[in-house]
Design an enzyme around this catalytic site. Sequence first.
Site, short mmCIF file in Angstrom:
data_model
loop_
_atom_site.label_atom_id
_atom_site.label_comp_id
_atom_site.label_asym_id
_atom_site.label_seq_id
_atom_site.Cartn_x
_atom_site.Cartn_y
_atom_site.Cartn_z
N GLY A 224 0.76 5.53 -6.84
CA GLY A 224 0.46 4.43 -5.92
C GLY A 224 -0.58 4.80 -4.88
O GLY A 224 -1.24 3.95 -4.30
N SER A 272 8.32 -4.98 -3.51
CA SER A 272 8.87 -3.90 -4.36
C SER A 272 10.39 -3.97 -4.38
O SER A 272 11.03 -4.21 -3.36
CB SER A 272 8.46 -2.53 -3.81
OG SER A 272 7.07 -2.44 -3.78
N CYS A 274 12.46 -6.12 -5.78
CA CYS A 274 13.09 -7.43 -5.58
C CYS A 274 13.10 -8.26 -6.86
O CYS A 274 13.21 -9.49 -6.82
CB CYS A 274 12.39 -8.21 -4.48
SG CYS A 274 12.67 -7.48 -2.87
N LYS A 276 10.64 -8.27 -9.47
CA LYS A 276 9.36 -8.73 -10.04
C LYS A 276 9.23 -8.29 -11.50
O LYS A 276 9.03 -9.12 -12.39
CB LYS A 276 8.22 -8.19 -9.18
CG LYS A 276 6.83 -8.56 -9.61
CD LYS A 276 5.90 -8.63 -8.40
CE LYS A 276 4.63 -7.86 -8.51
NZ LYS A 276 4.77 -6.41 -8.46
N ALA A 387 11.61 6.87 -8.98
CA ALA A 387 11.15 7.44 -10.25
C ALA A 387 10.56 6.32 -11.11
O ALA A 387 10.96 5.16 -10.98
CB ALA A 387 12.32 8.09 -10.97
N ARG A 388 9.62 6.67 -11.96
CA ARG A 388 8.85 5.63 -12.66
C ARG A 388 8.61 5.96 -14.13
O ARG A 388 8.73 7.10 -14.54
CB ARG A 388 7.48 5.48 -11.98
CG ARG A 388 7.59 5.12 -10.50
CD ARG A 388 7.06 3.77 -10.23
NE ARG A 388 7.41 3.27 -8.92
CZ ARG A 388 7.22 2.00 -8.56
NH1 ARG A 388 6.70 1.14 -9.40
NH2 ARG A 388 7.54 1.58 -7.36
C1 SPV Z 1 4.77 -1.17 -5.74
O1 SPV Z 1 5.34 -0.42 -4.95
O2 SPV Z 1 4.56 -2.36 -5.48
C2 SPV Z 1 4.30 -0.67 -7.04
C3 SPV Z 1 4.24 0.78 -7.24
O3 SPV Z 1 3.89 -1.44 -7.86
S1 SPV Z 1 2.86 1.49 -6.44
O4 SPV Z 1 1.93 1.92 -7.45
O5 SPV Z 1 3.35 2.60 -5.68
O6 SPV Z 1 2.24 0.49 -5.60
MN MN Z 2 3.46 -3.37 -6.97
#
Ligand code: SPV
Ligand code: MN
Length: 623
Positions: A224, A272, A274, A276, A387-388
């Site tokens: 991010g 984030s 919620c 989506k 974690a992703r």
């Molecule tokens: C978010 O936090 O809205 C994301 C992950 O999609 S990031 O890449 O960290 O923004």
């Molecule tokens: Mn996002």
Amino acid sequence: MNEKNNTYLEKKCIAKSYEKLLALKNQSIIEFISEYVELCNPDSVFVRTDAKEDIDYIRAKTLEMGEEIALNKKGHTIHFDSMKDQARDKDNTKFLITPEMKFGAHINTMERMAGLKEINGLLKDMMVGRQMYVMFMCLGPVNSDFSIYAIQITDSAYVSHSEDILYRPAYEAFKAKAANIQFFKYVHSAGKLENNVSKNVDKRRVYIDLAAGIVFTTNTQYAGNTVGLKKLSLRLAINKADKEGWLAEHMFLMGVKGPNNRKSYFTGAYPSACGKTSTCMVDGESIVGDDIAYLRKKDGNVYAVNVERGIFGIINDVKQKDDPKIWDVLTSEGEVIFSNVLNVEGVPYWQGDGRAIPEAGVNYSGAWTKGKKDASGKEILHSHNNARYTIPIKTLKNCDEKLEDPQGAKIQGIIYGGRDSDTWVPVFQSFDWDHGVVCIASSLESETTAATLGREGVRKFCLMANLDFLSIPLGKYIQNHLDFTKGLDRVPVIFGANYFLKDENGKYLSGLHDKRVWLKWMELRVHNDVGAITTPIGMIPRYENLKKLFKEVLNIDYTEALYNEQFKIRIPENLEKIERIFEVYETNARDIPEMVFAKLDGQRKRLLALRSKLGDYVIPDQL
Ligand code: SPV
Ligand code: MN
């Protein structure tokens, strides 16, 4: 550009990289890359074209350098970020501004020359001993009205690899357009590494130079902060869209099936964590994208594309039973980068995966055993809250055919959803565009969760779920939305959604899969196929329509008692919300469109009038 620079760059370039750059016939690209090769001083430079061998080269580099480790399943790897580098760093993300740029409250800025001096100081010689990767990429499908081209410079093979999964390659497009191409620029260095993670996280910086269209990132690996085309691009794109009359949004894009094989496209903005990603992946519907959409007007309609072609999704609570599509991808052979989960001899484990938590393994803290504590004595979970997984969307069985359509998808509805335990009903429709922009989109709030630091359940203002990325003043951003649909033949319908409403005992009033029903109701509403009940906050579903949909979609007997509880209008809470939103906008009142105050006031008056007639809590039957 002088001869010396050229020779210097040529000397650093490996594997025909210099020839690849010359073939682009664009002096400004050579100059841009030369400048940062000189400053960052990498040992070598690799230019990635769209060729398979170049893509494979980067994949191999991630393993060779140790930024990713192979897992047992073919194509699966795991990457770790530093314990202190697990999320977007809002405090150190700043716009570098000149005196004429006015941003107002809510946006983090810094004086441009001071910011450039600091970041250039940090980048100086930062890539010594490392290879620089140069990527030519595209936001949105290539060669479309929506396309924005971008060059990423990074010393991280993991960032390059992520970018390859998440965005379309565009070296050939750069070549075809030669000197006529405009592009965003990103310069990233992970800085000093220790055990393959950024060491000097205290010097983590994300500086956005709007004047030059460049974003600089140092001392971080978390995607991010580092993957230029993701949130760094969103910030640049909001600014560009403002100048050009379109919208860059933090939105999913999905198809929802209606009667007789009809399909209607929706975008949805949710903060984030919620719902989506889980909304656009629901069973029975199709996904175009889960995070960022560009919206443009064409032939009297609004069209949207997914800026990305992959997903960087939160892996918490992904279970076989509830999320079969994504589970399938995460447990089958194919390209997946897991980040910050637990690795047990090549098998990844994450929170809420439905399996027993292993006793030991390797995670973002190094060797991990159950009960391990961090320096402050806090227990280290086996897999991080944030974690992703990183995957190509096309590997999902419900990937929509519009993913690569350069025309985009015609948008019928736009949904704004937050985490709200006591105010909004689960789904409702605005009276019209302006009402939706103000009383839904610009009134969006969300409650903090256990997944973020700090107290749980604190409401935060969250304008269109895009507040973190705004690169123009709030009022201008809202005005652009109000103006966007002027003159259109067909204006998308704005809806509000709330999956997190609770009863007085703190129990959720909606089931995990109820969103599938809300989507179907919205699909019917955009075609006027069902009626609705008018309330002070907008239009809500009728019981008989939901009862039928619950039976058809989920085989659930939906009771009138539950309907009344879910859809009662909570007047005191709605009035309090209006006061909070008024306060936010009054502190910036100078820039805020008059329409915002007028619509909020109208909603307040409607709520007060209903309260004087029927009391604080009004069930749909009474309306
Ligand atoms: C978010 O936090 O809205 C994301 C992950 O999609 S990031 O890449 O960290 O923004
Ligand atoms: Mn996002």
